[in-house]
Design a protein around this motif. Structure first.
Motif, PDB file in Angstrom:
ATOM      1  N   LYS A   1      12.738 -13.646 105.370  1.00 33.62           N
ATOM      2  CA  LYS A   1      11.644 -14.253 106.155  1.00 33.62           C
ATOM      3  C   LYS A   1      10.471 -13.516 106.429  1.00 33.62           C
ATOM      4  CE  LYS A   1      14.385 -16.083 108.921  1.00 33.62           C
ATOM      5  NZ  LYS A   1      15.690 -15.492 109.040  1.00 33.62           N
ATOM      6  N   SER A   2      10.856 -12.498 107.357  1.00 35.72           N
ATOM      7  CA  SER A   2       9.704 -11.530 108.066  1.00 35.72           C
ATOM      8  C   SER A   2       9.209 -10.709 106.981  1.00 35.72           C
ATOM      9  CB  SER A   2      10.392 -10.641 108.953  1.00 35.72           C
ATOM     10  OG  SER A   2      10.896 -11.347 109.974  1.00 35.72           O
ATOM     11  N   THR A   3       9.817 -10.315 106.029  1.00 37.24           N
ATOM     12  CA  THR A   3       9.155  -9.435 104.919  1.00 37.24           C
ATOM     13  C   THR A   3       8.417 -10.517 104.266  1.00 37.24           C
ATOM     14  OG1 THR A   3      11.349  -8.337 104.712  1.00 37.24           O
ATOM     15  CG2 THR A   3       9.873  -8.206 102.789  1.00 37.24           C
TER      16      THR A   3
ATOM     17  N   MET B   1       3.501 -16.927 112.192  1.00 32.62           N
ATOM     18  CA  MET B   1       4.049 -16.852 113.434  1.00 32.62           C
ATOM     19  C   MET B   1       5.516 -16.739 112.855  1.00 32.62           C
ATOM     20  SD  MET B   1       2.737 -20.132 115.428  1.00 32.62           S
ATOM     21  CE  MET B   1       1.025 -20.337 115.486  1.00 32.62           C
ATOM     22  N   ASP B   2       6.058 -15.415 113.543  1.00 32.09           N
ATOM     23  CA  ASP B   2       7.592 -15.190 113.390  1.00 32.09           C
ATOM     24  C   ASP B   2       8.337 -15.166 114.416  1.00 32.09           C
ATOM     25  OD1 ASP B   2       9.719 -13.911 112.524  1.00 32.09           O
ATOM     26  OD2 ASP B   2       8.727 -12.177 111.682  1.00 32.09           O
ATOM     27  N   GLU B   3       9.154 -16.330 114.452  1.00 31.55           N
ATOM     28  CA  GLU B   3      10.246 -16.660 115.625  1.00 31.55           C
ATOM     29  C   GLU B   3       9.547 -16.618 116.726  1.00 31.55           C
ATOM     30  OE1 GLU B   3      13.836 -16.365 114.941  1.00 31.55           O
ATOM     31  OE2 GLU B   3      13.805 -15.571 112.943  1.00 31.55           O
ATOM     32  N   PRO B   4       8.310 -17.337 117.007  1.00 29.41           N
ATOM     33  CA  PRO B   4       7.495 -16.915 118.404  1.00 29.41           C
ATOM     34  C   PRO B   4       8.258 -17.660 119.720  1.00 29.41           C
ATOM     35  CG  PRO B   4       6.476 -18.783 117.276  1.00 29.41           C
ATOM     36  CD  PRO B   4       7.493 -18.194 116.141  1.00 29.41           C
TER      37      PRO B   4
HETATM   38 MG    MG Z   1      12.801 -11.650 110.716  1.00 31.25          MG
END
Ligand code: MG
Ligand code: ADP
Length: 369
Positions: free
Chosen positions: A44-46, A159-162
Protein backbone atom coordinates in the motif's frame (compact mmCIF):
# COMPACT_ATOMS: atom_id res chain seq x y z
CA UNK A 1 -11.37 18.37 -13.38
CA UNK A 2 -8.70 15.94 -12.29
CA UNK A 3 -8.34 12.40 -13.46
CA UNK A 4 -5.73 9.91 -12.34
CA UNK A 5 -4.76 6.74 -14.21
CA UNK A 6 -2.33 4.06 -13.09
CA UNK A 7 -1.47 1.76 -15.97
CA UNK A 8 0.39 -1.47 -15.33
CA UNK A 9 2.35 -0.04 -12.39
CA UNK A 10 5.09 -2.29 -10.99
CA UNK A 11 7.64 -1.69 -8.26
CA UNK A 12 10.78 -3.64 -7.52
CA UNK A 13 13.08 -2.10 -4.91
CA UNK A 14 16.75 -2.08 -5.87
CA UNK A 15 17.98 -4.94 -3.71
CA UNK A 16 14.69 -6.80 -3.46
CA UNK A 17 14.11 -10.27 -4.91
CA UNK A 18 10.42 -9.81 -5.52
CA UNK A 19 8.17 -7.11 -6.84
CA UNK A 20 6.49 -5.13 -4.05
CA UNK A 21 3.68 -4.00 -6.35
CA UNK A 22 2.54 -5.84 -9.45
CA UNK A 23 0.43 -4.70 -12.37
CA UNK A 24 -1.60 -2.05 -10.55
CA UNK A 25 -4.33 -0.61 -12.79
CA UNK A 26 -6.99 1.94 -11.88
CA UNK A 27 -8.76 5.00 -13.27
CA UNK A 28 -9.84 7.51 -10.65
CA UNK A 29 -12.26 10.34 -11.38
CA UNK A 30 -12.54 13.82 -9.90
CA UNK A 31 -13.75 13.83 -6.32
CA UNK A 32 -13.36 10.12 -5.60
CA UNK A 33 -12.06 8.91 -2.26
CA UNK A 34 -10.16 5.70 -2.93
CA UNK A 35 -8.97 3.53 -0.05
CA UNK A 36 -6.09 1.09 -0.48
CA UNK A 37 -6.52 -1.63 2.10
CA UNK A 38 -4.70 -4.85 2.91
CA UNK A 39 -2.48 -6.46 5.54
CA UNK A 40 0.89 -5.05 6.49
CA UNK A 41 3.51 -5.47 3.76
CA UNK A 42 1.04 -5.85 0.86
CA UNK A 43 2.37 -2.79 -0.99
CA UNK A 44 0.00 0.00 0.00
CA UNK A 45 2.62 2.54 1.07
CA UNK A 46 4.82 1.66 -1.89
CA UNK A 47 1.93 2.41 -4.26
CA UNK A 48 1.16 5.68 -2.50
CA UNK A 49 4.82 6.72 -2.50
CA UNK A 50 5.05 6.12 -6.24
CA UNK A 51 2.00 8.33 -6.76
CA UNK A 52 3.57 10.94 -4.49
CA UNK A 53 6.81 10.92 -6.44
CA UNK A 54 8.83 9.68 -3.44
CA UNK A 55 9.66 6.35 -5.13
CA UNK A 56 10.48 5.59 -8.75
CA UNK A 57 7.95 3.64 -10.77
CA UNK A 58 9.79 0.53 -12.04
CA UNK A 59 7.37 -0.15 -14.88
CA UNK A 60 4.08 1.37 -15.98
CA UNK A 61 2.59 4.81 -16.41
CA UNK A 62 1.14 7.30 -13.96
CA UNK A 63 -1.13 9.68 -15.88
CA UNK A 64 -2.47 12.80 -14.17
CA UNK A 65 -4.92 14.94 -16.16
CA UNK A 66 -3.89 13.33 -19.44
CA UNK A 67 -0.16 13.77 -18.87
CA UNK A 68 2.40 11.09 -17.97
CA UNK A 69 3.99 12.36 -14.76
CA UNK A 70 6.38 9.46 -13.91
CA UNK A 71 9.36 11.80 -14.08
CA UNK A 72 7.82 14.82 -12.38
CA UNK A 73 8.75 15.80 -8.83
CA UNK A 74 6.28 15.70 -5.95
CA UNK A 75 5.95 19.45 -6.06
CA UNK A 76 5.20 19.51 -9.78
CA UNK A 77 2.51 16.87 -9.28
CA UNK A 78 0.72 19.27 -6.88
CA UNK A 79 0.01 16.78 -4.13
CA UNK A 80 -0.65 17.21 -0.41
CA UNK A 81 0.30 14.32 1.85
CA UNK A 82 -0.39 13.14 5.38
CA UNK A 83 1.56 10.33 6.97
CA UNK A 84 1.28 8.28 10.13
CA UNK A 85 4.33 10.05 11.55
CA UNK A 86 3.24 13.63 11.43
CA UNK A 87 6.65 15.35 11.21
CA UNK A 88 5.56 18.82 12.28
CA UNK A 89 8.04 21.69 12.44
CA UNK A 90 8.89 21.79 16.16
CA UNK A 91 9.84 25.48 16.28
CA UNK A 92 6.64 26.66 14.62
CA UNK A 93 3.27 27.23 16.27
CA UNK A 94 0.19 25.27 15.21
CA UNK A 95 -0.92 28.23 13.12
CA UNK A 96 2.43 28.45 11.34
CA UNK A 97 2.55 24.69 10.78
CA UNK A 98 -0.92 24.66 9.24
CA UNK A 99 -0.15 27.66 7.04
CA UNK A 100 3.33 26.58 5.98
CA UNK A 101 2.36 25.08 2.59
CA UNK A 102 0.45 28.21 1.70
CA UNK A 103 3.36 30.43 2.71
CA UNK A 104 5.72 28.38 0.51
CA UNK A 105 3.36 28.94 -2.39
CA UNK A 106 3.34 32.67 -1.65
CA UNK A 107 -0.38 32.85 -0.88
CA UNK A 108 -1.78 36.28 -0.12
CA UNK A 109 -1.59 36.99 3.66
CA UNK A 110 -5.26 37.74 4.14
CA UNK A 111 -6.34 34.73 2.10
CA UNK A 112 -3.93 32.58 4.09
CA UNK A 113 -5.40 33.79 7.39
CA UNK A 114 -8.88 32.90 6.21
CA UNK A 115 -7.92 29.41 5.02
CA UNK A 116 -5.94 28.63 8.17
CA UNK A 117 -8.77 29.69 10.48
CA UNK A 118 -11.34 27.70 8.49
CA UNK A 119 -9.37 24.45 8.57
CA UNK A 120 -8.35 24.96 12.21
CA UNK A 121 -11.98 25.48 13.12
CA UNK A 122 -13.01 22.33 11.19
CA UNK A 123 -10.39 20.28 13.00
CA UNK A 124 -10.98 21.74 16.44
CA UNK A 125 -7.54 23.36 16.57
CA UNK A 126 -8.61 26.95 17.17
CA UNK A 127 -7.81 26.91 20.94
CA UNK A 128 -4.24 25.71 20.28
CA UNK A 129 -3.12 27.98 17.43
CA UNK A 130 -0.30 29.57 19.47
CA UNK A 131 1.06 26.29 20.88
CA UNK A 132 4.16 24.46 19.72
CA UNK A 133 3.83 20.77 18.70
CA UNK A 134 5.58 19.58 21.88
CA UNK A 135 2.73 20.99 23.94
CA UNK A 136 0.06 19.00 22.07
CA UNK A 137 -1.30 15.48 22.52
CA UNK A 138 -0.76 12.85 19.82
CA UNK A 139 -4.28 13.33 18.54
CA UNK A 140 -3.87 17.09 18.34
CA UNK A 141 -0.57 16.75 16.45
CA UNK A 142 -2.21 14.40 13.99
CA UNK A 143 -4.92 16.99 13.42
CA UNK A 144 -2.30 19.65 12.76
CA UNK A 145 -0.74 17.35 10.15
CA UNK A 146 -4.15 16.89 8.54
CA UNK A 147 -4.78 20.63 8.66
CA UNK A 148 -1.45 21.32 7.00
CA UNK A 149 -2.52 19.14 4.05
CA UNK A 150 -6.17 20.11 3.89
CA UNK A 151 -5.58 23.86 4.05
CA UNK A 152 -4.46 23.68 0.42
CA UNK A 153 -6.50 22.57 -2.58
CA UNK A 154 -4.05 20.48 -4.59
CA UNK A 155 -4.79 18.03 -7.41
CA UNK A 156 -4.50 15.09 -5.03
CA UNK A 157 -4.54 14.25 -1.36
CA UNK A 158 -2.51 11.22 -0.30
CA UNK A 159 -2.91 9.84 3.22
CA UNK A 160 -0.95 6.92 4.64
CA UNK A 161 -2.56 5.52 7.81
CA UNK A 162 -3.07 9.04 9.21
CA UNK A 163 -5.26 7.85 12.07
CA UNK A 164 -3.38 4.81 13.32
CA UNK A 165 -1.81 6.65 16.28
CA UNK A 166 -5.17 7.76 17.61
CA UNK A 167 -7.45 6.01 20.07
CA UNK A 168 -10.58 4.31 18.73
CA UNK A 169 -12.97 7.10 19.68
CA UNK A 170 -10.93 9.87 18.11
CA UNK A 171 -10.37 7.73 15.00
CA UNK A 172 -14.13 7.53 14.46
CA UNK A 173 -14.50 11.29 14.81
CA UNK A 174 -11.55 11.97 12.53
CA UNK A 175 -12.64 9.65 9.78
CA UNK A 176 -15.96 11.49 9.57
CA UNK A 177 -14.05 14.78 9.51
CA UNK A 178 -11.74 13.64 6.69
CA UNK A 179 -14.70 12.36 4.65
CA UNK A 180 -16.51 15.63 5.14
CA UNK A 181 -13.51 17.78 4.20
CA UNK A 182 -12.88 15.57 1.19
CA UNK A 183 -16.44 16.02 -0.04
CA UNK A 184 -16.22 19.76 0.48
CA UNK A 185 -12.99 20.01 -1.54
CA UNK A 186 -13.96 17.51 -4.23
CA UNK A 187 -10.30 16.59 -4.69
CA UNK A 188 -9.20 13.01 -5.49
CA UNK A 189 -8.03 11.43 -2.25
CA UNK A 190 -6.09 8.19 -1.94
CA UNK A 191 -6.16 6.89 1.58
CA UNK A 192 -4.13 3.93 2.83
CA UNK A 193 -5.14 1.80 5.80
CA UNK A 194 -4.89 -1.78 7.05
CA UNK A 195 -8.23 -1.34 8.81
CA UNK A 196 -11.18 -2.69 6.83
CA UNK A 197 -13.67 -0.66 8.91
CA UNK A 198 -11.93 2.57 7.90
CA UNK A 199 -12.02 1.39 4.29
CA UNK A 200 -15.71 0.46 4.41
CA UNK A 201 -16.82 3.67 6.10
CA UNK A 202 -14.76 6.19 4.13
CA UNK A 203 -14.27 4.90 0.60
CA UNK A 204 -16.17 5.61 -2.58
CA UNK A 205 -14.21 2.67 -3.92
CA UNK A 206 -11.89 0.26 -2.14
CA UNK A 207 -8.79 -1.38 -3.61
CA UNK A 208 -8.03 -4.61 -1.73
CA UNK A 209 -4.36 -5.63 -1.96
CA UNK A 210 -2.51 -8.76 -0.94
CA UNK A 211 1.17 -9.53 -1.50
CA UNK A 212 1.70 -6.72 -3.99
CA UNK A 213 -1.31 -7.61 -6.08
CA UNK A 214 -4.69 -5.94 -6.43
CA UNK A 215 -7.33 -8.49 -5.46
CA UNK A 216 -10.44 -6.47 -6.26
CA UNK A 217 -11.60 -2.91 -6.79
CA UNK A 218 -15.16 -1.86 -6.03
CA UNK A 219 -17.55 0.05 -3.82
CA UNK A 220 -17.85 -1.14 -0.20
CA UNK A 221 -21.20 -2.72 -1.13
CA UNK A 222 -19.80 -4.52 -4.17
CA UNK A 223 -16.91 -5.99 -2.20
CA UNK A 224 -19.15 -7.08 0.65
CA UNK A 225 -21.82 -8.63 -1.55
CA UNK A 226 -19.66 -9.97 -4.35
CA UNK A 227 -16.15 -10.75 -3.17
CA UNK A 228 -14.05 -12.09 -6.03
CA UNK A 229 -12.08 -14.54 -3.93
CA UNK A 230 -11.59 -15.96 -0.45
CA UNK A 231 -9.09 -13.26 0.48
CA UNK A 232 -11.53 -10.42 -0.17
CA UNK A 233 -14.44 -12.38 1.33
CA UNK A 234 -12.67 -12.86 4.64
CA UNK A 235 -10.91 -9.47 4.71
CA UNK A 236 -13.91 -7.25 4.01
CA UNK A 237 -16.81 -7.27 6.45
CA UNK A 238 -16.88 -7.19 10.21
CA UNK A 239 -17.38 -9.75 11.68
CA UNK A 240 -15.39 -12.01 9.43
CA UNK A 241 -17.08 -14.46 7.04
CA UNK A 242 -17.01 -18.13 8.08
CA UNK A 243 -15.55 -20.47 5.47
CA UNK A 244 -15.23 -24.25 5.34
CA UNK A 245 -14.24 -26.78 2.73
CA UNK A 246 -16.58 -29.66 1.89
CA UNK A 247 -18.11 -31.75 -0.83
CA UNK A 248 -20.97 -30.78 -3.12
CA UNK A 249 -23.03 -33.83 -4.05
CA UNK A 250 -25.33 -32.13 -6.53
CA UNK A 251 -27.81 -30.93 -3.89
CA UNK A 252 -26.12 -30.74 -0.51
CA UNK A 253 -22.97 -29.33 0.92
CA UNK A 254 -21.31 -31.86 3.21
CA UNK A 255 -18.50 -31.11 5.62
CA UNK A 256 -17.41 -32.84 8.86
CA UNK A 257 -19.62 -30.66 11.03
CA UNK A 258 -22.81 -30.50 8.99
CA UNK A 259 -24.67 -31.37 5.85
CA UNK A 260 -27.06 -28.78 4.44
CA UNK A 261 -29.25 -28.54 1.37
CA UNK A 262 -28.20 -25.71 -0.91
CA UNK A 263 -30.82 -23.46 -2.52
CA UNK A 264 -31.98 -25.05 -5.80
CA UNK A 265 -30.71 -22.23 -7.98
CA UNK A 266 -27.26 -22.36 -6.40
CA UNK A 267 -27.11 -26.17 -6.70
CA UNK A 268 -28.06 -25.98 -10.37
CA UNK A 269 -25.41 -23.38 -11.13
CA UNK A 270 -22.74 -25.33 -9.26
CA UNK A 271 -23.72 -28.50 -11.14
CA UNK A 272 -23.76 -26.68 -14.48
CA UNK A 273 -20.25 -25.46 -13.77
CA UNK A 274 -19.08 -29.03 -13.15
CA UNK A 275 -18.76 -28.99 -9.35
CA UNK A 276 -21.01 -32.00 -8.69
CA UNK A 277 -19.08 -34.54 -6.63
CA UNK A 278 -16.26 -32.07 -6.10
CA UNK A 279 -14.80 -30.12 -3.22
CA UNK A 280 -15.92 -26.52 -2.82
CA UNK A 281 -15.43 -23.87 -0.17
CA UNK A 282 -18.62 -22.57 1.39
CA UNK A 283 -18.75 -19.05 2.83
CA UNK A 284 -21.44 -17.93 5.24
CA UNK A 285 -21.62 -14.69 7.16
CA UNK A 286 -22.15 -14.81 10.91
CA UNK A 287 -25.56 -13.16 10.80
CA UNK A 288 -26.78 -15.83 8.38
CA UNK A 289 -26.40 -18.63 10.90
CA UNK A 290 -29.52 -18.46 13.08
CA UNK A 291 -31.40 -20.51 15.61
CA UNK A 292 -34.91 -19.04 15.65
CA UNK A 293 -37.86 -21.26 14.72
CA UNK A 294 -38.87 -18.83 11.98
CA UNK A 295 -35.63 -19.55 10.11
CA UNK A 296 -35.81 -23.29 10.77
CA UNK A 297 -39.25 -23.30 9.16
CA UNK A 298 -38.02 -21.28 6.21
CA UNK A 299 -34.88 -23.39 5.58
CA UNK A 300 -35.74 -26.89 6.89
CA UNK A 301 -33.03 -28.52 4.75
CA UNK A 302 -30.23 -26.49 6.22
CA UNK A 303 -30.65 -27.22 9.93
CA UNK A 304 -27.78 -28.86 11.78
CA UNK A 305 -26.68 -29.51 15.32
CA UNK A 306 -23.36 -28.32 16.71
CA UNK A 307 -21.93 -27.83 20.17
CA UNK A 308 -20.84 -24.30 21.07
CA UNK A 309 -17.37 -24.21 22.61
CA UNK A 310 -17.81 -20.60 23.59
CA UNK A 311 -20.70 -18.16 23.91
CA UNK A 312 -20.13 -14.43 24.14
CA UNK A 313 -22.81 -12.03 25.31
CA UNK A 314 -22.27 -8.67 23.58
CA UNK A 315 -25.30 -6.67 24.66
CA UNK A 316 -27.05 -6.42 21.29
CA UNK A 317 -26.29 -9.97 20.17
CA UNK A 318 -24.74 -13.26 21.23
CA UNK A 319 -21.78 -14.84 19.42
CA UNK A 320 -21.76 -18.63 19.50
CA UNK A 321 -18.59 -20.43 18.38
CA UNK A 322 -18.46 -24.05 17.26
CA UNK A 323 -15.77 -26.10 15.58
CA UNK A 324 -16.40 -27.22 11.99
CA UNK A 325 -13.01 -28.83 11.52
CA UNK A 326 -9.81 -28.84 13.53
CA UNK A 327 -8.71 -25.24 14.09
CA UNK A 328 -11.67 -23.74 12.22
CA UNK A 329 -14.26 -22.12 14.47
CA UNK A 330 -17.52 -20.92 12.95
CA UNK A 331 -19.21 -18.00 14.62
CA UNK A 332 -22.97 -17.50 14.63
CA UNK A 333 -24.33 -14.07 15.47
CA UNK A 334 -27.50 -14.89 17.39
CA UNK A 335 -30.23 -12.85 18.99
CA UNK A 336 -29.86 -12.20 22.73
CA UNK A 337 -32.97 -14.33 23.31
CA UNK A 338 -31.09 -17.47 22.20
CA UNK A 339 -31.08 -20.45 24.56
CA UNK A 340 -27.71 -21.71 23.29
CA UNK A 341 -25.51 -22.96 26.14
CA UNK A 342 -21.81 -23.70 26.03
CA UNK A 343 -20.84 -27.42 25.70
CA UNK A 344 -24.47 -28.37 24.95
CA UNK A 345 -25.58 -29.50 21.45
CA UNK A 346 -27.68 -26.78 19.82
CA UNK A 347 -29.69 -26.67 16.62
CA UNK A 348 -28.62 -24.00 14.13
CA UNK A 349 -29.88 -23.18 10.65
CA UNK A 350 -28.09 -21.62 7.71
CA UNK A 351 -30.07 -18.92 5.97
CA UNK A 352 -29.78 -20.32 2.46
CA UNK A 353 -30.24 -17.10 0.51
CA UNK A 354 -26.86 -15.58 1.22
CA UNK A 355 -24.20 -18.17 0.65
CA UNK A 356 -20.84 -17.80 -1.07
CA UNK A 357 -18.99 -20.49 -3.02
CA UNK A 358 -15.31 -20.63 -3.85
CA UNK A 359 -13.10 -22.98 -5.83
CA UNK A 360 -10.65 -24.61 -3.40
CA UNK A 361 -7.76 -24.52 -5.89
CA UNK A 362 -8.01 -21.02 -7.37
CA UNK A 363 -9.80 -19.62 -4.27
CA UNK A 364 -11.92 -17.55 -6.68
CA UNK A 365 -15.68 -17.12 -6.32
CA UNK A 366 -17.41 -19.80 -8.40
CA UNK A 367 -20.17 -17.42 -9.48
CA UNK A 368 -21.52 -14.01 -8.68
CA UNK A 369 -25.06 -13.37 -7.59
MG1 MG B 1 2.49 1.10 4.93
P1 ADP C 1 2.35 -1.75 3.35
O1 ADP C 1 2.36 -0.28 3.31
O2 ADP C 1 1.16 -2.35 2.67
O3 ADP C 1 2.51 -2.32 4.74
P2 ADP C 1 4.87 -1.53 1.92
O4 ADP C 1 4.49 -0.87 0.66
O5 ADP C 1 5.53 -0.73 2.96
O6 ADP C 1 3.61 -2.32 2.51
O7 ADP C 1 5.84 -2.76 1.58
C1 ADP C 1 5.58 -3.68 0.55
C2 ADP C 1 6.77 -4.62 0.42
O8 ADP C 1 7.90 -3.90 -0.05
C3 ADP C 1 7.19 -5.28 1.71
O9 ADP C 1 7.58 -6.59 1.42
C4 ADP C 1 8.37 -4.44 2.16
O10 ADP C 1 9.27 -5.22 2.91
C5 ADP C 1 8.99 -4.02 0.86
N1 ADP C 1 9.66 -2.71 0.97
C6 ADP C 1 9.11 -1.56 1.39
N2 ADP C 1 10.00 -0.54 1.34
C7 ADP C 1 11.16 -1.07 0.88
C8 ADP C 1 12.47 -0.54 0.60
N3 ADP C 1 12.75 0.76 0.78
N4 ADP C 1 13.40 -1.41 0.12
C9 ADP C 1 13.12 -2.72 -0.08
N5 ADP C 1 11.91 -3.27 0.16
C10 ADP C 1 10.94 -2.47 0.64
Amino acid sequence: MSQLILKGINKKYENAEHYSVQDFNIEIEQGELIVLVGPSGCGKSTTLRMIAGLEDITEGEFILDGEVVNDKSSKERDIAMVFQSYALYPHMSVEENVGYGLKLRKTDKQEMGKLVSKVSEDLGLTPYLERKPKDLSGGQRQRVALGRAMVRTPKLYLMDEPLSNLDAKLRTVMRTEISRMHREKGVITIYVTHDQTEAMTMADRIVVMSMGEVQQIGTPRELYNNPKNIFVATFIGQPQMNIVRGEFDGQNFNCDAFSIALPEGDAKQLSDLGYQGKQIVLGVRQQNIRDEQLYKDAFPGSKFTATPVNIEYLGDHVSAFFEVEKGNLFCAKLSTSTDAVVDTPHEFVVEGTKLYYFDPETENAIFYK
